[in-house]
Design an enzyme around this catalytic site. Structure first.
Site: not given
Length: 424
Positions: A77, A101, A113, A197, A228, A356
């Site tokens: 992820k 994380k 990533k 976030t 954001n 997510s």
């Protein structure tokens, strides 16, 4: 789509920072420490060439990446970044931080990533779409809803995710909404994702401030990055009674001791795509941002922003890492010496990956929740994660960052140990 261009050290230092963080946590891992090298080696790294026909008929080539750092706890992820400075070292570091994380928040994912070395703002929309679709076709061999699920990052947004989902679906011969998260809601996206976030930064900040005896009402907040993440965190702190006294983006650094009108600044930014020129605050030198009197700092831009020199200047009590890897290890040490509490990125900015996860679950079930349900579920997960990290820090007499890594690494390495090595 957020455009950032802060000066930072080489991307290689991001991977070095991550490795130093693993070195620091290893002594706390007991028998699991024998597996620590697992965390120092990405499982898989793919580098792809992306030929692109430009609008003027010329052909240009761009370099793209997708790194899967660790898949012991589930599918990969992590976001996809479009930025001129993207390279393999940076993507490796970002994928590793995603591993930590997801485990720190106890989501059933590993870390991944991706990115393309490109300035997305230099491309037309047609060029951007063609670039994205070719990149998706190139990395399609390793992504998928049960393998690796991309999401937006710097320089990408919901529209880019829609192109990725469509391209992957066309190549599979069926609509696969769960291959990415951060999609538009009408294409299987989740309510609350865009602000998640920033909301997570506020939730973790609220929990730590309460435990540390720092009152939010009346506190002074400074925010680096007004996309954001930074804008939503700033808004929620202001709603809780704080004054947002300083904001910095790629165009300017704004300061107003009485507090910046966030709604007016948001309107200005929407019209001008930058905060420079906003009349409701004084523009100051970019380095002066780090010396503004503040109680809470929210670095929500790119990695490598809080250097040792800047850590010595900071006049705050609490740092909430909205960005990934904004603080160098030596700066971390200096802040600790000065009694500044740092809430680490791997927990602080995990609200995005948490929602997510909700989006992925909803796509798998084809059943969708209300925004109120999503916010309540995220609040519970983030609060529990922060509580676990705080308790571990108290137990081990260590920083919150080290505690977060202990919690995460124990979960990852226990999964690695119990799964074993195939073939044996």
């Amino acid at each position: 789509m957020e455009k950032l261009s802060y000066a930072s050290e080489s991307s290689a230092s991001a991977w070095t920072t991550y490795l130093r963080q693993i070195d620091r946590v290893a002594p706390y891992l007991g028998e699991l420490a024998r597996w620590t090298d697992t965390l120092r080696h990405p499982k898989r790294a793919l580098i792809v060439d992306i030929p692109l026909q430009m609008d003027d008929g010329t052909i240009r080539h761009f370099e793209g990446y997708r790194v899967q750092h660790n898949l012991s706890r589930g599918p990969g992820k992590g976001g996809i970044r479009y930025h001129p400075d993207v390279d393999l070292n940076e993507v490796m570091a970002l994928s590793a931080w995603m591993t930590i994380k997801c485990a720190a928040v106890n989501l059933p994912y590993g870390g991944a990533k991706g990115g393309i070395r490109v300035d997305p703002f230099s491309l037309s929309e047609g060029e951007l779409e063609r670039l994205t679709r070719r990149y998706t076709s190139e990395i399609g061999i390793i992504i998928g809803p049960q393998k690796d699920i991309p999401a937006p990052d710097v320089g990408t947004n919901g529209k880019v995710m829609a192109w990725i989902m469509d391209t992957y679906s066309m190549n599979q011969g069926t609509t696969v909404t769960g291959v990415v998260t951060g999609k538009p809601v009408h294409l299987g996206g989740s309510l609350g994702r865009e602000k998640a976030t920033g909301r997570g930064v506020f939730i973790t900040g609220r929990e730590v401030a309460q435990r540390a005896g720092i009152g939010i009402e009346g506190s002074r907040v400074a925010v680096q990055g007004f996309g954001n993440v930074g804008s939503e965190a700033a808004r929620l702190f202001a709603e809780a009674g704080a004054r947002v006294v300083a904001i910095q983006d790629h165009s300017a650094t704004l300061y107003n001791e009485a507090g910046i009108d966030l709604a007016a600044l948001g309107d200005w930014q929407t019209r001008h795509r930058k905060i420079a020129g906003f009349a409701g605050a004084q523009e100051i030198d970019s380095e002066a941002f780090w010396e503004v009197p503040m109680d809470i700092l929210i670095p929500a831009a790119l990695e490598g922003q809080i250097t040792l020199e800047r850590a010595q200047k900071l006049r705050c009590r609490l740092v909430l890492e909205g960005a990934n890897g904004p603080t160098y290890p030596e700066a971390d040490d200096r802040l600790a010496e000065r009694g500044v509490i740092v809430v680490p990125d791997v927990v602080c900015n995990a609200g995005g990956v948490t929602v997510s996860y909700f989006e992925w679950v909803q796509d798998m079930a084809s059943f969708f929740w209300s925004e109120e349900e999503i916010n309540l579920r995220m609040d519970r997960i983030m609060t529990e994660a922060m509580s676990s990290v705080w308790d571990k820090a108290s137990e081990k007499a260590c920083s919150l960052r080290t505690a977060a890594y202990i919690v995460a690494c124990e979960r990852i390495l226990m999964a690695r140990q119990d799964r074993g090595i195939y073939p044996g």
